[in-house]
Design an enzyme around this catalytic site. Structure first.
Site, PDB file in Angstrom:
ATOM      1  N   LYS A  13      47.032  37.691  25.842  1.00  0.00           N
ATOM      2  CA  LYS A  13      47.568  38.789  26.675  1.00  0.00           C
ATOM      3  C   LYS A  13      47.672  38.346  28.129  1.00  0.00           C
ATOM      4  O   LYS A  13      46.986  37.404  28.565  1.00  0.00           O
ATOM      5  CB  LYS A  13      46.684  40.041  26.581  1.00  0.00           C
ATOM      6  CG  LYS A  13      45.229  39.894  27.070  1.00  0.00           C
ATOM      7  CD  LYS A  13      44.992  40.073  28.561  1.00  0.00           C
ATOM      8  CE  LYS A  13      43.528  39.900  28.940  1.00  0.00           C
ATOM      9  NZ  LYS A  13      43.321  39.612  30.365  1.00  0.00           N
ATOM     10  N   ASP A 152      37.821  43.880  26.657  1.00  0.00           N
ATOM     11  CA  ASP A 152      39.233  43.879  26.269  1.00  0.00           C
ATOM     12  C   ASP A 152      39.447  43.556  24.790  1.00  0.00           C
ATOM     13  O   ASP A 152      40.583  43.374  24.357  1.00  0.00           O
ATOM     14  CB  ASP A 152      40.089  42.991  27.197  1.00  0.00           C
ATOM     15  CG  ASP A 152      39.618  41.553  27.233  1.00  0.00           C
ATOM     16  OD1 ASP A 152      38.694  41.221  26.477  1.00  0.00           O
ATOM     17  OD2 ASP A 152      40.182  40.762  28.011  1.00  0.00           O
TER      18      ASP A 152
HETATM   19  O1  C5P Z   1      32.997  43.169  28.686  1.00  0.00           O
HETATM   20  P1  C5P Z   1      33.015  41.714  29.018  1.00  0.00           P
HETATM   21  O2  C5P Z   1      31.919  40.952  28.333  1.00  0.00           O
HETATM   22  O3  C5P Z   1      34.336  41.081  28.812  1.00  0.00           O
HETATM   23  O4  C5P Z   1      32.751  41.623  30.571  1.00  0.00           O
HETATM   24  C1  C5P Z   1      32.349  40.434  31.206  1.00  0.00           C
HETATM   25  C2  C5P Z   1      31.814  40.771  32.592  1.00  0.00           C
HETATM   26  O5  C5P Z   1      32.899  41.192  33.425  1.00  0.00           O
HETATM   27  C3  C5P Z   1      30.836  41.916  32.631  1.00  0.00           C
HETATM   28  O6  C5P Z   1      29.538  41.454  32.463  1.00  0.00           O
HETATM   29  C4  C5P Z   1      31.038  42.472  34.034  1.00  0.00           C
HETATM   30  O7  C5P Z   1      30.360  41.678  34.980  1.00  0.00           O
HETATM   31  C5  C5P Z   1      32.504  42.257  34.270  1.00  0.00           C
HETATM   32  N1  C5P Z   1      33.337  43.441  33.973  1.00  0.00           N
HETATM   33  C6  C5P Z   1      33.299  44.533  34.833  1.00  0.00           C
HETATM   34  N2  C5P Z   1      34.089  45.618  34.599  1.00  0.00           N
HETATM   35  C7  C5P Z   1      34.948  45.624  33.549  1.00  0.00           C
HETATM   36  C8  C5P Z   1      35.009  44.521  32.666  1.00  0.00           C
HETATM   37  C9  C5P Z   1      34.192  43.436  32.926  1.00  0.00           C
HETATM   38  O8  C5P Z   1      32.525  44.549  35.815  1.00  0.00           O
HETATM   39  N3  C5P Z   1      35.732  46.681  33.360  1.00  0.00           N
END
Ligand code: C5P
Length: 296
Positions: A13, A152
């Site tokens: 994406k 995501d």
């Molecule tokens: O959810 P995911 O593991 O992909 O997120 C990785 C990191 O990105 C999270 O630990 C956070 O620090 C940050 N993040 C965030 N807000 C989001 C998505 C991700 O702060 N909406």
């Protein structure tokens, strides 16, 4: 006796728009983003079979082989998201211990580049294993499982063009823009997502929690937009923070019409005219990949 196989594409994406609406008490960030799948895909081959209990009782229920041009940076271990996705479906379906899942992942999507490759592989694996088991999990259960794997991941259950809210997991399909070419610029280094969000937090973020009013017009304009119009709609609130974390991104992002996907490191452009120019930018480790928007 069951033994069933399935092969699926797991597309990458880009984020056509990404706006940060505020910081949440759980440390995540409230987002409004338009996700768009593209034709660059990993391949996921799945086999679900009865677990062989006649041999080694400790034989793993889940096996994973990773190959393909982008495999070197992808772990073929139990912490790979595809293994966690498959295990999650087996657990929710009450099938742990009864069936085994073999996963063969062929990687074409570069890792650590903001293209969602690992998330797409995980969602595709969850959907595929669920289907091979006869769809014991409904759409809501599958969505919840995927949201637990990463912000995501749920988008890739949907694909195409979608508005993502919350952490990116609250999704609504939106009218896709006209089909368009995308040139991906892969600078040859990864940018860690948590570091980019942390850099963003260095400045006070005051933003509305609800979807700003201009999104009505944005989503309206998106439908039917061509590549030239998309450029005008583009915005990524993570661009400056990503540049702060990885100053080498500046060499790409200073060019007109070159945008960051997610938290980077991949940049992209809609304009084919840029392709000739890119060769003159002198980033020696950079690779250029041509792809196209992909609808559901
Ligand atoms: O959810 P995911 O593991 O992909 O997120 C990785 C990191 O990105 C999270 O630990 C956070 O620090 C940050 N993040 C965030 N807000 C989001 C998505 C991700 O702060 N909406």
């Amino acid at each position: 006796m069951s033994d069933a196989r399935l092969e699926l594409d797991a597309p990458a994406k880009i984020n056509l728009v990404l706006e940060v609406l505020g910081r949440r008490p759980d440390g995540f960030h409230e987002l409004a983003t338009v996700f768009q799948t593209v034709d660059l895909c990993d391949r996921v081959e799945l086999r679900v079979r009865d677990r062989d209990t006649s041999g080694d009782a400790d034989a793993p229920d889940l096996t994973l082989i990773v190959d393909g041009p982008e495999s070197p940076h992808v772990p073929a271990t139990s912490d790979n998201l595809v293994v966690r996705a498959a295990a999650g479906v087996l657990r929710e379906a009450g099938a742990l211990g009864d069936v085994a899942v073999d996963i063969h992942l062929t990687k074409h999507i570069p890792a650590g580049g903001g293209l969602g490759g690992g998330s797409s592989d995980a969602a595709t694996t969850a959907r595929g294993v669920n289907r091979l088991l006869g769809d014991p999990l409904d759409a809501d259960a599958l969505h919840e499982l995927c949201a637990g794997l990463g912000s995501d991941v749920p988008f890739f259950l949907l694909g195409g063009t979608a508005l993502g809210r919350g952490r990116g997991e609250r999704l609504r399909p939106v009218e896709p823009p006209l089909p368009f070419d995308v040139t991906l610029l892969l600078p040859g280094f990864a940018v860690p997502t948590p570091a980019v969000f942390a850099a963003l937090d260095a400045q006070p973020i005051d933003g509305p929690r609800s979807l700003p009013a201009h999104w009505d017009a944005l989503l309206h304009d998106l439908a039917g937009a061509d590549a030239a119009r998309l450029d005008a709609l583009f915005r990524n609130d993570l661009s400056d923070a990503a540049r702060h974390v990885e100053p080498r991104l500046h060499a790409l992002l200073r060019h007109d019409g070159v945008h960051l996907s997610g938290s980077g490191s991949t940049a992209f452009t809609y304009a084919p005219a840029h392709t000739d120019e890119i060769a003159t930018w002198g980033m020696r480790s950079m690779r250029v990949l041509h792809t196209r928007s992909r609808n559901r």
